[in-house]
Design a protein around this motif. Structure first.
Motif, PDB file in Angstrom:
ATOM      1  N   TRP A  36       0.824  -1.207   0.000  1.00 58.25           N
ATOM      2  CA  TRP A  36       0.000   0.000   0.000  1.00 58.25           C
ATOM      3  C   TRP A  36       0.858   1.257   0.000  1.00 58.25           C
ATOM      4  N   SER A  37       1.987   1.223   0.686  1.00 52.39           N
ATOM      5  CA  SER A  37       2.891   2.381   0.668  1.00 52.39           C
ATOM      6  C   SER A  37       3.448   2.606  -0.734  1.00 52.39           C
ATOM      7  N   TYR A  38       3.814   1.517  -1.397  1.00 53.01           N
ATOM      8  CA  TYR A  38       4.344   1.621  -2.763  1.00 53.01           C
ATOM      9  C   TYR A  38       3.273   2.186  -3.705  1.00 53.01           C
ATOM     10  N   ILE A  39       2.058   1.680  -3.590  1.00 53.03           N
ATOM     11  CA  ILE A  39       0.968   2.159  -4.448  1.00 53.03           C
ATOM     12  C   ILE A  39       0.718   3.648  -4.226  1.00 53.03           C
ATOM     13  N   TYR A  40       0.697   4.053  -2.967  1.00 53.06           N
ATOM     14  CA  TYR A  40       0.452   5.460  -2.669  1.00 53.06           C
ATOM     15  C   TYR A  40       1.534   6.359  -3.275  1.00 53.06           C
ATOM     16  N   HIS A  41       2.776   5.990  -3.083  1.00 49.76           N
ATOM     17  CA  HIS A  41       3.878   6.848  -3.529  1.00 49.76           C
ATOM     18  C   HIS A  41       4.083   6.820  -5.045  1.00 49.76           C
ATOM     19  N   ASN A  42       3.567   5.813  -5.724  1.00 49.12           N
ATOM     20  CA  ASN A  42       3.793   5.703  -7.161  1.00 49.12           C
ATOM     21  C   ASN A  42       2.547   5.913  -8.023  1.00 49.12           C
ATOM     22  N   TYR A  43       1.351   5.688  -7.451  1.00 46.85           N
ATOM     23  CA  TYR A  43       0.149   5.705  -8.286  1.00 46.85           C
ATOM     24  C   TYR A  43      -0.996   6.561  -7.741  1.00 46.85           C
ATOM     25  N   TYR A  44      -0.777   7.228  -6.632  1.00 49.75           N
ATOM     26  CA  TYR A  44      -1.860   7.983  -6.005  1.00 49.75           C
ATOM     27  C   TYR A  44      -2.521   8.966  -6.968  1.00 49.75           C
ATOM     28  N   HIS A  45      -1.737   9.659  -7.751  1.00 48.97           N
ATOM     29  CA  HIS A  45      -2.264  10.688  -8.644  1.00 48.97           C
ATOM     30  C   HIS A  45      -2.755  10.124  -9.982  1.00 48.97           C
ATOM     31  N   SER A  46      -2.587   8.837 -10.190  1.00 43.66           N
ATOM     32  CA  SER A  46      -2.929   8.256 -11.491  1.00 43.66           C
ATOM     33  C   SER A  46      -4.315   7.634 -11.541  1.00 43.66           C
ATOM     34  N   ALA A  50      -8.915   9.131  -0.923  1.00 49.23           N
ATOM     35  CA  ALA A  50      -8.924   9.659   0.439  1.00 49.23           C
ATOM     36  C   ALA A  50      -8.635   8.572   1.463  1.00 49.23           C
ATOM     37  N   ALA A  51      -9.203   7.382   1.260  1.00 51.13           N
ATOM     38  CA  ALA A  51      -8.965   6.271   2.183  1.00 51.13           C
ATOM     39  C   ALA A  51      -7.529   5.774   2.086  1.00 51.13           C
ATOM     40  N   LEU A  52      -7.006   5.694   0.865  1.00 52.43           N
ATOM     41  CA  LEU A  52      -5.622   5.261   0.684  1.00 52.43           C
ATOM     42  C   LEU A  52      -4.659   6.194   1.404  1.00 52.43           C
ATOM     43  N   LYS A  53      -4.883   7.486   1.274  1.00 45.95           N
ATOM     44  CA  LYS A  53      -4.005   8.469   1.913  1.00 45.95           C
ATOM     45  C   LYS A  53      -4.014   8.324   3.429  1.00 45.95           C
ATOM     46  N   LEU A  54      -5.192   8.130   4.007  1.00 54.60           N
ATOM     47  CA  LEU A  54      -5.298   7.967   5.455  1.00 54.60           C
ATOM     48  C   LEU A  54      -4.667   6.658   5.923  1.00 54.60           C
ATOM     49  N   LEU A  55      -4.861   5.583   5.153  1.00 57.09           N
ATOM     50  CA  LEU A  55      -4.269   4.303   5.528  1.00 57.09           C
ATOM     51  C   LEU A  55      -2.756   4.398   5.580  1.00 57.09           C
ATOM     52  N   VAL A  56      -2.167   4.943   4.542  1.00 59.62           N
ATOM     53  CA  VAL A  56      -0.704   5.032   4.494  1.00 59.62           C
ATOM     54  C   VAL A  56      -0.182   5.962   5.588  1.00 59.62           C
ATOM     55  N   ALA A  57      -0.913   7.016   5.896  1.00 59.82           N
ATOM     56  CA  ALA A  57      -0.511   7.921   6.970  1.00 59.82           C
ATOM     57  C   ALA A  57      -0.508   7.217   8.322  1.00 59.82           C
ATOM     58  N   SER A  58      -1.371   6.218   8.476  1.00 55.59           N
ATOM     59  CA  SER A  58      -1.480   5.511   9.760  1.00 55.59           C
ATOM     60  C   SER A  58      -0.411   4.440   9.953  1.00 55.59           C
ATOM     61  N   LEU A  59       0.153   3.943   8.860  1.00 56.94           N
ATOM     62  CA  LEU A  59       0.999   2.745   8.921  1.00 56.94           C
ATOM     63  C   LEU A  59       2.232   2.854   9.827  1.00 56.94           C
ATOM     64  N   PRO A  60       2.936   3.982   9.857  1.00 60.52           N
ATOM     65  CA  PRO A  60       4.127   4.027  10.728  1.00 60.52           C
ATOM     66  C   PRO A  60       3.827   3.817  12.208  1.00 60.52           C
ATOM     67  N   HIS A  61       2.582   4.068  12.615  1.00 58.16           N
ATOM     68  CA  HIS A  61       2.234   3.982  14.032  1.00 58.16           C
ATOM     69  C   HIS A  61       1.174   2.932  14.324  1.00 58.16           C
ATOM     70  N   GLY A  71     -10.798  -9.325  -1.829  1.00 52.14           N
ATOM     71  CA  GLY A  71     -10.159  -8.037  -2.062  1.00 52.14           C
ATOM     72  C   GLY A  71     -11.037  -6.896  -1.582  1.00 52.14           C
ATOM     73  N   TYR A  72     -10.451  -5.718  -1.472  1.00 52.76           N
ATOM     74  CA  TYR A  72     -11.215  -4.549  -1.065  1.00 52.76           C
ATOM     75  C   TYR A  72     -10.725  -3.346  -1.854  1.00 52.76           C
ATOM     76  N   THR A  73     -11.584  -2.340  -1.944  1.00 48.65           N
ATOM     77  CA  THR A  73     -11.328  -1.170  -2.775  1.00 48.65           C
ATOM     78  C   THR A  73     -11.230   0.071  -1.899  1.00 48.65           C
ATOM     79  N   LEU A  74     -10.201   0.864  -2.133  1.00 51.59           N
ATOM     80  CA  LEU A  74     -10.039   2.148  -1.452  1.00 51.59           C
ATOM     81  C   LEU A  74     -10.118   3.274  -2.472  1.00 51.59           C
ATOM     82  N   ASN A  75     -10.781   4.380  -2.101  1.00 48.37           N
ATOM     83  CA  ASN A  75     -10.635   5.560  -2.944  1.00 48.37           C
ATOM     84  C   ASN A  75      -9.400   6.332  -2.491  1.00 48.37           C
TER      85      ASN A  75
END
Length: 251
Positions: free
Chosen positions: A55-65, A143-154, A137-141
């Motif tokens: 999910w971190s890889y997807i966010y940093h490479n495909y979030y805007h796509s 906004a959800a992807l951004k929040l998930l990745v923000a939560s991961l370090p903690h 499987g599950y689908t994130l839009n």
């Protein structure tokens, strides 16, 4: 083999997607596989660490796509056309883009609402701990992807478990995001299936198998049976491999 497994996916799924990537331990451009390192060993019981990295890889490479991101395993059969129709439906568009009319009669587009879509389960029957099954499987839009990745370090950054779907839900819950109330269709049929079509057709509660028992206990709301269980616009099925995947795709 890896090539055979990914070829199945390319044949039946990826060509219909706006974008496709297979997380792997090897980067092979011709197969769209990407080596995504993760903490800990390459074993089934460490899937949570794999998913964190994916999910971190997807966010940093495909979030805007892309607008939506669906994740699943190699035994997932995804009906891309039905997923697309569902995401474009009035229900989902209204849920993700809240509009409000002000006193002048103009429409104001508000901040995107995080959406977390899939087969909603109650963990061990606890409705206060809902999660979307990783099997279908599950689908994130976005906004959800951004929040998930923000939560991961903690959020359980060193945990070792195969229950990645439960962990994803726990991390999103910390951010105020819960599984979408219901992804069932207007007749109560499920769109995201945890098992194969044959299993859902013949499943009856209390069948004596542990897998059937937990399915009943985890299910939320009315559980329709037989032909009524699966939506005519089903999105995903789990445990679909090899020849079964080819047969389903050919129908």
């Amino acid at each position: 083999s890896l090539k055979k497994m990914i070829t199945h996916k390319i044949t039946v799924t990826s060509q219909k997607c706006d974008g496709f990537m297979a997380a792997s331990t090897k980067t092979i451009p011709s197969l769209d596989t990407v080596n995504i390192p993760h903490h800990g060993p390459e074993v089934y019981n460490n899937i949570w660490q794999k998913i964190r990295s994916i999910w971190s890889y997807i966010y940093h490479n495909y979030y805007h796509s892309f607008d939506y991101f669906h994740i699943g395993g190699d035994d997932l059969y995804l009906l891309v056309e039905n997923l697309r129709l569902y995401l474009e439906s009035e229900d989902i568009q209204r849920a993700t883009h809240l509009n409000d009319d002000n006193s002048t009669g103009t429409t104001i587009l508000q901040k995107q609402v995080p959406l977390y879509l899939g087969r909603k389960f109650a963990h061990h029957g606890d409705k206060n701990r809902p999660f979307n099954s990783g099997g279908s499987g599950y689908t994130l839009n976005k906004a959800a992807l951004k929040l998930l990745v923000a939560s991961l370090p903690h959020c359980h950054p060193r945990a070792v478990t195969s229950a990645e779907d439960v962990m994803v839900a726990a991390c999103l819950r910390r951010m105020g995001v819960f599984p979408y109330d219901s992804t069932k269709d207007e007749d109560g049929g499920e769109r995201f299936m945890h098992f194969t079509p044959g299993f859902h057709l013949t499943y009856r509660p209390g069948g004596g198998k542990s897998s059937e028992d937990w399915y009943l206990a985890y299910s939320v709301g009315e559980l329709k049976l037989g032909y009524d269980h699966c939506s005519e616009r089903s999105v995903a099925f789990h445990y679909v491999r090899g020849d079964l995947m080819k047969r389903m795709h050919a129908i």
